[in-house]
Scaffold this motif. Structure first.
Motif, PDB file in Angstrom:
ATOM      1  N   ALA A 255      64.701  37.202  63.320  1.00 27.77           N
ATOM      2  CA  ALA A 255      66.113  37.063  63.692  1.00 27.77           C
ATOM      3  C   ALA A 255      67.006  37.919  62.800  1.00 27.77           C
ATOM      4  CB  ALA A 255      66.529  35.601  63.608  1.00 27.77           C
ATOM      5  N   LEU A 256      66.650  38.006  61.528  1.00 33.66           N
ATOM      6  CA  LEU A 256      67.431  38.827  60.605  1.00 33.66           C
ATOM      7  C   LEU A 256      67.328  40.303  60.960  1.00 33.66           C
ATOM      8  CD1 LEU A 256      66.533  36.997  57.269  1.00 33.66           C
ATOM      9  CD2 LEU A 256      68.823  37.163  58.278  1.00 33.66           C
ATOM     10  N   ILE A 257      66.137  40.741  61.318  1.00 34.49           N
ATOM     11  CA  ILE A 257      65.937  42.137  61.702  1.00 34.49           C
ATOM     12  C   ILE A 257      66.719  42.450  62.980  1.00 34.49           C
ATOM     13  CG2 ILE A 257      64.223  43.803  62.541  1.00 34.49           C
ATOM     14  CD1 ILE A 257      62.190  42.461  60.649  1.00 34.49           C
ATOM     15  N   ALA A 258      66.724  41.493  63.925  1.00 33.91           N
ATOM     16  CA  ALA A 258      67.450  41.675  65.188  1.00 33.91           C
ATOM     17  C   ALA A 258      68.943  41.408  65.040  1.00 33.91           C
ATOM     18  CB  ALA A 258      66.868  40.740  66.247  1.00 33.91           C
ATOM     19  N   ARG A 259      69.338  40.886  63.862  1.00 37.78           N
ATOM     20  CA  ARG A 259      70.716  40.498  63.582  1.00 37.78           C
ATOM     21  C   ARG A 259      71.234  39.517  64.648  1.00 37.78           C
ATOM     22  NH1 ARG A 259      74.816  44.568  60.668  1.00 37.78           N
ATOM     23  NH2 ARG A 259      73.123  44.336  59.176  1.00 37.78           N
ATOM     24  N   ASP A 260      70.377  38.557  64.963  1.00 41.36           N
ATOM     25  CA  ASP A 260      70.738  37.486  65.890  1.00 41.36           C
ATOM     26  C   ASP A 260      71.320  36.353  65.045  1.00 41.36           C
ATOM     27  OD1 ASP A 260      70.893  35.389  67.690  1.00 41.36           O
ATOM     28  OD2 ASP A 260      69.068  35.978  68.752  1.00 41.36           O
ATOM     29  N   LEU A 261      72.610  36.408  64.810  1.00 43.83           N
ATOM     30  CA  LEU A 261      73.249  35.496  63.869  1.00 43.83           C
ATOM     31  C   LEU A 261      73.167  34.035  64.298  1.00 43.83           C
ATOM     32  CD1 LEU A 261      76.413  37.564  62.902  1.00 43.83           C
ATOM     33  CD2 LEU A 261      74.152  37.527  61.839  1.00 43.83           C
ATOM     34  N   ALA A 262      73.197  33.771  65.589  1.00 46.40           N
ATOM     35  CA  ALA A 262      73.111  32.387  66.060  1.00 46.40           C
ATOM     36  C   ALA A 262      71.762  31.781  65.714  1.00 46.40           C
ATOM     37  CB  ALA A 262      73.351  32.334  67.575  1.00 46.40           C
ATOM     38  N   VAL A 263      70.703  32.548  65.933  1.00 45.66           N
ATOM     39  CA  VAL A 263      69.357  32.064  65.611  1.00 45.66           C
ATOM     40  C   VAL A 263      69.185  31.940  64.106  1.00 45.66           C
ATOM     41  CG1 VAL A 263      66.895  32.588  65.730  1.00 45.66           C
ATOM     42  CG2 VAL A 263      68.352  32.984  67.722  1.00 45.66           C
ATOM     43  N   VAL A 264      69.698  32.907  63.355  1.00 52.65           N
ATOM     44  CA  VAL A 264      69.614  32.845  61.889  1.00 52.65           C
ATOM     45  C   VAL A 264      70.269  31.566  61.380  1.00 52.65           C
ATOM     46  CG1 VAL A 264      70.421  33.877  59.736  1.00 52.65           C
ATOM     47  CG2 VAL A 264      69.476  35.334  61.533  1.00 52.65           C
ATOM     48  N   GLN A 265      71.468  31.274  61.852  1.00 52.68           N
ATOM     49  CA  GLN A 265      72.177  30.089  61.385  1.00 52.68           C
ATOM     50  C   GLN A 265      71.407  28.821  61.713  1.00 52.68           C
ATOM     51  OE1 GLN A 265      76.374  30.010  62.027  1.00 52.68           O
ATOM     52  NE2 GLN A 265      76.481  27.782  62.171  1.00 52.68           N
ATOM     53  N   SER A 266      70.848  28.752  62.904  1.00 54.75           N
ATOM     54  CA  SER A 266      70.078  27.575  63.300  1.00 54.75           C
ATOM     55  C   SER A 266      68.834  27.402  62.438  1.00 54.75           C
ATOM     56  CB  SER A 266      69.675  27.691  64.771  1.00 54.75           C
ATOM     57  OG  SER A 266      68.839  26.629  65.157  1.00 54.75           O
ATOM     58  N   LEU A 267      68.118  28.503  62.204  1.00 54.95           N
ATOM     59  CA  LEU A 267      66.872  28.440  61.447  1.00 54.95           C
ATOM     60  C   LEU A 267      67.099  28.081  59.981  1.00 54.95           C
ATOM     61  CD1 LEU A 267      64.934  31.497  62.908  1.00 54.95           C
ATOM     62  CD2 LEU A 267      64.292  29.093  63.101  1.00 54.95           C
ATOM     63  N   VAL A 268      68.080  28.694  59.332  1.00 58.83           N
ATOM     64  CA  VAL A 268      68.266  28.448  57.910  1.00 58.83           C
ATOM     65  C   VAL A 268      68.748  27.025  57.657  1.00 58.83           C
ATOM     66  CG1 VAL A 268      68.663  30.865  57.336  1.00 58.83           C
ATOM     67  CG2 VAL A 268      70.617  29.407  57.923  1.00 58.83           C
TER      68      VAL A 268
END
Length: 277
Positions: A255-268
């Motif tokens: 998600a970080l590589i794709a810069r998918d901020l919504a997924v990053v926020q959910s995962l972290v």
């Protein structure tokens, strides 16, 4: 916030804290190949539990010599023992509430009691054990509530930083962390809790290291290490739990590589609600 962004721009691929500048644990090495430190079976007092099957931390110093082998240089012994004891804590080989003496552990490691006591004193400073006068060291007993408190503090520190980095760090920098994420997957797949704990902390440390804030990395690493200590009367972490945790590392990196901020926020945010990483 603006200062943090400026630092991120100046350090697009800032190195991780020195504690994480270790080689990635070799997934091809089996637990048997990373054998226990010292193969002797020394005598124990009746009140002392059997000694732990302590292993060196993967990626760290080489194992100590077994009894009768060529002696290890004195200055390296303490560090090797400290790494081995930390691994034993994570593996559950050092049981919460039990007391272990320096001489008995030293005999099992094939070293004198002095480096064992020195390593135990460091663990006492970290809060992993407490000194029991004239007996040795008692492994700290922690509750599920204490673990939850640690997770909350870690989330308060790490989540905002990760979200900020997700917006500023180039995809190429995240891609460089792929071997660290893969190392957690490899350790989890074989249920190697000691190797998983080390690779888990290495991954988190490398992510936070991209902020360029070494104080942040050091504080987060200390909290992370404490979160890996066993609970009182808790079952050993299952391999399935390790695999699930490791998969979150991989998904987060994608998600970080794709810069998918919504997924990053959910995962972290979800990552800190579970265990063990």
């Amino acid at each position: 916030m603006e200062q943090g962004r400026a630092r991120d721009a100046a350090w697009p691929c800032a190195p991780a804290h020195p504690a994480h500048r270790t080689r990635v644990p070799d997934p091809a090495r089996s637990p048997e190949q990373r054998a226990a430190v010292g193969s002797g079976h020394g005598e124990h007092s009746r009140s002392e539990p059997a000694g732990p099957a302590v292993r060196p931390v993967p990626g760290g110093p080489e194992p100590l010599a077994a009894p009768g082998a060529k002696a290890v240089r004195r200055h390296s012994v303490r560090g090797q023992i400290l790494d081995a004891l930390r691994t034993a804590l994570v593996d559950g080989d050092l049981v919460p509430g039990e007391v272990y003496s320096g001489p008995a552990l030293g005999e099992r490691f094939g070293v004198s009691a002095t480096p064992v006591r020195e390593a135990m004193q460091q663990l006492a400073v970290e809060g992993a054990v407490e000194v029991v006068p004239n007996r040795g060291f008692r492994v700290a007993e922690r509750s599920a509530g204490e673990l939850a408190d640690l997770a909350e503090v870690r989330a308060l520190i790490e989540v905002p930083v990760m979200l900020r980095l997700a917006r500023t760090v180039p995809a190429g920098c995240w891609a460089e962390l792929r071997p660290l994420a893969d190392a957690t997957v490899s350790a989890a797949a074989v249920g190697d809790r000691g190797r998983y704990a080390e690779s888990d902390r290495a991954f988190h440390g490398a992510v936070l290291g991209l902020s360029g804030n070494q104080q942040l990395v050091a504080v987060a690493d200390e909290l992370h290490r404490k979160a890996q200590w066993p609970l009182v009367s808790a079952p050993v972490t299952r391999r399935a739990d390790l695999v699930a945790d490791a998969s979150e590392h991989t998904a987060l990196l994608d998600a970080l590589i794709a810069r998918d901020l919504a997924v990053v926020q959910s995962l972290v945010r979800e990552h800190f609600t579970g265990a063990p990483g």
